[in-house]
Motif scaffolding. Structure first.
Motif, PDB file in Angstrom:
ATOM      1  N   SER A 152      -6.419  -6.775  -6.812  1.00 47.98           N
ATOM      2  CA  SER A 152      -6.951  -6.907  -7.049  1.00 47.98           C
ATOM      3  C   SER A 152      -7.826  -8.086  -6.073  1.00 47.98           C
ATOM      4  N   LEU A 153      -6.665  -8.296  -4.991  1.00 40.14           N
ATOM      5  CA  LEU A 153      -6.748  -8.691  -4.089  1.00 40.14           C
ATOM      6  C   LEU A 153      -8.021  -8.216  -3.129  1.00 40.14           C
ATOM      7  N   PRO A 160     -12.478  -6.849   3.007  1.00 39.39           N
ATOM      8  CA  PRO A 160     -11.110  -6.393   2.796  1.00 39.39           C
ATOM      9  C   PRO A 160      -9.957  -6.003   4.425  1.00 39.39           C
ATOM     10  N   ASP A 161      -8.869  -5.810   4.794  1.00 34.45           N
ATOM     11  CA  ASP A 161      -8.221  -5.184   5.584  1.00 34.45           C
ATOM     12  C   ASP A 161      -7.345  -4.728   4.673  1.00 34.45           C
ATOM     13  N   ARG A 162      -7.332  -3.688   4.034  1.00 34.88           N
ATOM     14  CA  ARG A 162      -5.788  -3.370   3.532  1.00 34.88           C
ATOM     15  C   ARG A 162      -4.485  -3.808   4.197  1.00 34.88           C
ATOM     16  N   GLU A 163      -4.469  -3.609   4.894  1.00 34.26           N
ATOM     17  CA  GLU A 163      -2.154  -3.624   6.236  1.00 34.26           C
ATOM     18  C   GLU A 163      -2.249  -4.863   5.758  1.00 34.26           C
ATOM     19  N   ALA A 164      -3.430  -6.539   5.991  1.00 36.59           N
ATOM     20  CA  ALA A 164      -3.055  -8.039   6.187  1.00 36.59           C
ATOM     21  C   ALA A 164      -3.050  -8.415   4.296  1.00 36.59           C
ATOM     22  N   ILE A 165      -3.883  -6.842   3.649  1.00 35.34           N
ATOM     23  CA  ILE A 165      -3.141  -7.576   2.517  1.00 35.34           C
ATOM     24  C   ILE A 165      -2.322  -6.950   1.806  1.00 35.34           C
ATOM     25  N   GLU A 166      -1.660  -6.043   2.514  1.00 36.78           N
ATOM     26  CA  GLU A 166       0.093  -5.521   2.047  1.00 36.78           C
ATOM     27  C   GLU A 166       0.865  -5.920   2.198  1.00 36.78           C
TER      28      GLU A 166
END
Length: 276
Positions: A152-153, A160-166
């Motif tokens: 969703s994020l 989107p930055d996958r690492e930052a979102i995780e």
């Protein structure tokens, strides 16, 4: 449907509680105007706005937009101000607590209701301070599969930055797990809320000590204020006025090890760990 696992309790002193202000003096808690407010603890993108409007549709429950109490600060502008407050048995933290309490009381009084719920997701990051401010507060833990939160994020953000979102989801999830282990909270999942809204809202009403009302499920006929950024979800889904199915997590998508561990602890299925 996911079923949250009931954890063993541990003593609240086991959770670190960061403080601000003068470390040499800690003011005693003053009486509160609102003795037992209700806080929804959740990650962002976990359905907290839907839960808010369902609760706000009850004749006795006021659940306003996100209030962001933690961003309301008191500034002691002169060198002698702290000393003056200390003579009144106050410090910066307790002055902020009095301000937060007054805001809740004002909103509750204006509404004409008698139960107030604050569903600001970043409250999750400071829940030990909320507990210090309101020892008699009640808590609703709203869980969602971490994989679905990440998805969703990712969809919501322009670049989107996958690492930052995780990392963001992990931060929320760690705080949620600490609260789950430490507080006498009522735990629900977003997946269950959308699939069985009557059952879940009935259990919430039991927890809050109010009679269930069928009108809670018809939130689109009530006034819940403006849906806009920084105050909660503003998507077409929430604006529709209807409870819609939760977007499921991708069962084939791997989560980082710690997020996968937390998802399993909350009763969610998790895919294979990522390859090294």
């Amino acid at each position: 449907m996911a079923q949250a696992v009931s954890p063993p309790r541990r003593h609240l002193d086991a959770v670190p509680s960061p403080r601000g202000g003068d470390a040499s003096y800690t003011a005693p808690p003053a009486p509160r105007l609102v003795d037992s407010p209700v806080f929804v603890l959740s990650s962002v993108r976990s359905g907290s706005t839907l839960l808010r409007v369902l609760l706000n549709s009850h004749s006795r429950i006021r659940a306003p937009h996100e209030m962001h109490l933690r961003t309301l600060h008191v500034h002691l502008s002169r060198e002698f101000t702290a000393d003056a407050m200390r003579e009144l048995q106050l410090d910066k933290d307790e002055l902020e607590h009095l301000l937060w309490d007054r805001v809740l009381h004002l909103e509750l009084t204006r509404s004409g209701k008698d139960v107030i719920v604050d569903k600001t997701p970043p409250n999750t990051l400071i829940w030990p301070r909320l507990h210090r401010c309101w020892p008699n507060a009640r808590y609703i833990l709203l869980l969602r599969h971490p994989g679905a939160v990440i998805a969703s994020l990712t969809d919501r953000r322009t670049d989107p930055d996958r690492e930052a979102i995780e990392a963001e989801v992990l931060d929320y999830s760690e705080k949620l797990e600490a609260a789950r282990q430490s507080l006498d909270a009522h735990v629900v999942t977003y997946e269950d809320l959308t699939a069985e809204p009557e059952r879940v809202t009935r259990s919430l009403c039991d927890y809050l000590g109010v009679a269930w009302e069928s009108g809670m499920l018809d939130y689109g006929t009530k006034d819940h204020g403006t849906f806009r950024p920084q105050l909660g979800d503003w998507s077409s889904t929430i604006r529709s006025g209807r409870i819609q199915p939760a977007r499921p997590a991708d069962g084939t998508a791997a989560l980082p090890p710690r997020l996968a561990e937390l998802a399993r602890a909350w009763g969610y299925p998790v895919g294979a760990p990522p390859r090294r």
